[in-house]
Design a protein around this motif. Structure first.
Motif, mmCIF file in Angstrom:
data_model
loop_
_atom_site.group_PDB
_atom_site.id
_atom_site.type_symbol
_atom_site.label_atom_id
_atom_site.label_comp_id
_atom_site.label_asym_id
_atom_site.label_seq_id
_atom_site.Cartn_x
_atom_site.Cartn_y
_atom_site.Cartn_z
ATOM 1 N N ARG A 267 0.835 -1.198 0.000
ATOM 2 C CA ARG A 267 0.000 0.000 0.000
ATOM 3 C C ARG A 267 0.872 1.252 0.000
ATOM 4 O O ARG A 267 1.952 1.269 0.608
ATOM 5 N N ARG A 268 0.401 2.282 -0.667
ATOM 6 C CA ARG A 268 1.147 3.538 -0.722
ATOM 7 C C ARG A 268 1.496 4.030 0.677
ATOM 8 O O ARG A 268 2.619 4.445 0.934
ATOM 9 N N GLU A 269 0.525 3.959 1.571
ATOM 10 C CA GLU A 269 0.731 4.490 2.921
ATOM 11 C C GLU A 269 1.744 3.691 3.727
ATOM 12 O O GLU A 269 2.219 4.146 4.775
ATOM 13 N N ASP A 270 2.094 2.480 3.238
ATOM 14 C CA ASP A 270 3.049 1.631 3.956
ATOM 15 C C ASP A 270 4.473 1.786 3.435
ATOM 16 O O ASP A 270 5.363 1.045 3.858
ATOM 17 N N ILE A 271 4.688 2.723 2.529
ATOM 18 C CA ILE A 271 6.046 2.985 2.058
ATOM 19 C C ILE A 271 6.700 3.989 3.003
ATOM 20 O O ILE A 271 6.259 5.139 3.105
ATOM 21 N N VAL A 272 7.723 3.518 3.708
ATOM 22 C CA VAL A 272 8.389 4.329 4.726
ATOM 23 C C VAL A 272 9.752 4.773 4.212
ATOM 24 O O VAL A 272 10.234 4.289 3.183
ATOM 25 N N ALA A 273 10.373 5.666 4.949
ATOM 26 C CA ALA A 273 11.617 6.275 4.471
ATOM 27 C C ALA A 273 12.815 5.346 4.595
ATOM 28 O O ALA A 273 13.656 5.280 3.699
ATOM 29 N N ASP A 274 12.935 4.620 5.722
ATOM 30 C CA ASP A 274 14.175 3.925 6.028
ATOM 31 C C ASP A 274 13.905 2.651 6.820
ATOM 32 O O ASP A 274 12.756 2.351 7.178
ATOM 33 N N TYR A 275 14.962 1.902 7.088
ATOM 34 C CA TYR A 275 14.835 0.640 7.816
ATOM 35 C C TYR A 275 14.338 0.852 9.243
ATOM 36 O O TYR A 275 13.565 0.052 9.766
ATOM 37 N N GLU A 276 14.791 1.933 9.861
ATOM 38 C CA GLU A 276 14.353 2.212 11.225
ATOM 39 C C GLU A 276 12.835 2.380 11.285
ATOM 40 O O GLU A 276 12.170 1.900 12.202
ATOM 41 N N SER A 277 12.276 3.047 10.281
ATOM 42 C CA SER A 277 10.827 3.236 10.232
ATOM 43 C C SER A 277 10.101 1.915 9.987
ATOM 44 O O SER A 277 9.001 1.695 10.494
ATOM 45 N N ALA A 278 10.721 1.032 9.200
ATOM 46 C CA ALA A 278 10.117 -0.279 8.952
ATOM 47 C C ALA A 278 10.069 -1.106 10.234
ATOM 48 O O ALA A 278 9.065 -1.768 10.531
ATOM 49 N N PHE A 279 11.146 -1.067 11.013
ATOM 50 C CA PHE A 279 11.149 -1.800 12.283
ATOM 51 C C PHE A 279 10.159 -1.186 13.274
ATOM 52 O O PHE A 279 9.516 -1.899 14.051
ATOM 53 N N ARG B 149 7.405 0.220 12.425
ATOM 54 C CA ARG B 149 6.101 -0.242 11.966
ATOM 55 C C ARG B 149 5.851 -1.677 12.408
ATOM 56 O O ARG B 149 4.741 -2.040 12.801
ATOM 57 N N LEU B 150 6.864 -2.518 12.325
ATOM 58 C CA LEU B 150 6.735 -3.908 12.778
ATOM 59 C C LEU B 150 6.321 -3.952 14.243
ATOM 60 O O LEU B 150 5.412 -4.710 14.621
ATOM 61 N N ARG B 151 6.974 -3.133 15.066
ATOM 62 C CA ARG B 151 6.647 -3.117 16.497
ATOM 63 C C ARG B 151 5.239 -2.586 16.741
ATOM 64 O O ARG B 151 4.524 -3.089 17.616
ATOM 65 N N SER B 152 4.829 -1.580 15.960
ATOM 66 C CA SER B 152 3.508 -0.997 16.182
ATOM 67 C C SER B 152 2.391 -1.953 15.756
ATOM 68 O O SER B 152 1.322 -1.984 16.369
ATOM 69 N N VAL B 153 2.633 -2.744 14.708
ATOM 70 C CA VAL B 153 1.615 -3.666 14.213
ATOM 71 C C VAL B 153 1.479 -4.877 15.117
ATOM 72 O O VAL B 153 0.365 -5.308 15.445
ATOM 73 N N TYR B 154 2.609 -5.430 15.562
ATOM 74 C CA TYR B 154 2.572 -6.698 16.283
ATOM 75 C C TYR B 154 2.749 -6.562 17.793
ATOM 76 O O TYR B 154 2.438 -7.503 18.534
ATOM 77 N N GLY B 155 3.272 -5.430 18.249
ATOM 78 C CA GLY B 155 3.455 -5.245 19.678
ATOM 79 C C GLY B 155 4.656 -6.014 20.216
ATOM 80 O O GLY B 155 5.236 -6.870 19.541
ATOM 81 N N LYS B 156 5.002 -5.733 21.455
ATOM 82 C CA LYS B 156 6.151 -6.376 22.085
ATOM 83 C C LYS B 156 5.886 -7.867 22.271
ATOM 84 O O LYS B 156 4.874 -8.263 22.834
ATOM 85 N N GLY B 157 6.805 -8.671 21.800
ATOM 86 C CA GLY B 157 6.674 -10.114 21.952
ATOM 87 C C GLY B 157 5.745 -10.776 20.963
ATOM 88 O O GLY B 157 5.558 -11.997 20.996
ATOM 89 N N GLY B 158 5.149 -10.012 20.044
ATOM 90 C CA GLY B 158 4.187 -10.589 19.110
ATOM 91 C C GLY B 158 4.655 -10.639 17.680
ATOM 92 O O GLY B 158 3.891 -10.996 16.787
ATOM 93 N N ALA B 159 5.914 -10.277 17.427
ATOM 94 C CA ALA B 159 6.430 -10.228 16.066
ATOM 95 C C ALA B 159 6.456 -11.623 15.451
ATOM 96 O O ALA B 159 6.610 -12.623 16.151
#
Length: 222
Positions: free
Chosen positions: A162-174, A176-186
């Motif tokens: 999705r267009r809205e899921d295109i982030v600037a850098d690797y730090e932003s991707a990680f 996003r991973l944490r925000s979607v899955y939460g701590k311990g849920g990745a």
């Protein structure tokens, strides 16, 4: 004492510490909790249109192809066009991602299969967690929704982001991973894919499809 404990014991002895010092443990816990970012390259920064433009340029530089469509509902038609233009069979395998499952695949002539690939599939479709503008990279998470086998076994891998899921850098991707899955849920695996599989091990001759898909087609959906 096992090998791991012996190595840590030698490190502590050389530093003159025991590992139980309150100040040292506090610093470690603080750093883990705050997760400070390092130096972030400027290349992928900017507003969404700028990030998409950089993502597309970097992905194509890595020999992926990129198409933009107005909405997720337009993705099946774009997948069909890509396969037709590539002279590929109108067969697609994908996981159980509800976003892909809800798309109008029935409006195309494609035969849809579900579940992990056993290595005999020519085409696969996945949904990306994020696109990383900095390097034109796709962040793909494992699981029943998007099996990891789809990333590596078929000859043609088509990834919808999705267009809205295109982030600037690797730090932003990680982040996003944490925000979607939460701590311990990745998920168990995060695959970072840049372009189709390739190798130049033999006489420095570039060979596509050496360890995975020969073609990577990215569909950026509004």
């Amino acid at each position: 004492m096992n090998a791991r404990d012996a190595i840590f014991a030698n490190i502590r002895r050389s530093l003159g510490v025991t590992g139980a010092e309150a100040t040292r443990r506090f610093e470690v816990e603080r750093r883990i909790a705050e997760a400070p970012a390092g130096v972030v390259p400027k290349r992928g920064q900017g507003d969404l249109p700028a990030r998409i433009a950089t993502f597309k340029a970097e992905a194509e530089r890595s020999q992926a192809s990129v198409a933009e469509v107005d909405s997720l509902a337009d993705a099946p038609a774009e997948v069909a066009r890509f396969l037709r233009d590539s002279n590929g069979p109108a067969t697609v395998r994908m996981g159980a991602d509800p976003r892909l499952d809800a798309l109008p695949w029935g409006e195309t002539a494609q035969e849809i299969s579900s579940g992990p690939s056993d290595g005999h599939d020519v085409n696969a479709v996945s949904m990306a967690l994020a696109g990383i503008a900095e390097t034109g990279t796709l962040a793909l998470v494992s699981g029943a929704d998007n099996p990891t086998t789809l990333n590596f076994l078929p000859d043609n891998h088509i990834v919808v982001v999705r267009r809205e899921d295109i982030v600037a850098d690797y730090e932003s991707a990680f982040a996003r991973l944490r925000s979607v899955y939460g701590k311990g849920g990745a998920p168990r695996t995060l695959n970072l894919v840049t372009g189709p599989s390739r190798s130049a091990d033999i006489e420095q001759t570039l060979l596509l499809g050496a360890h995975g898909p020969r073609r990577l087609h990215i569909v950026v959906a509004g």
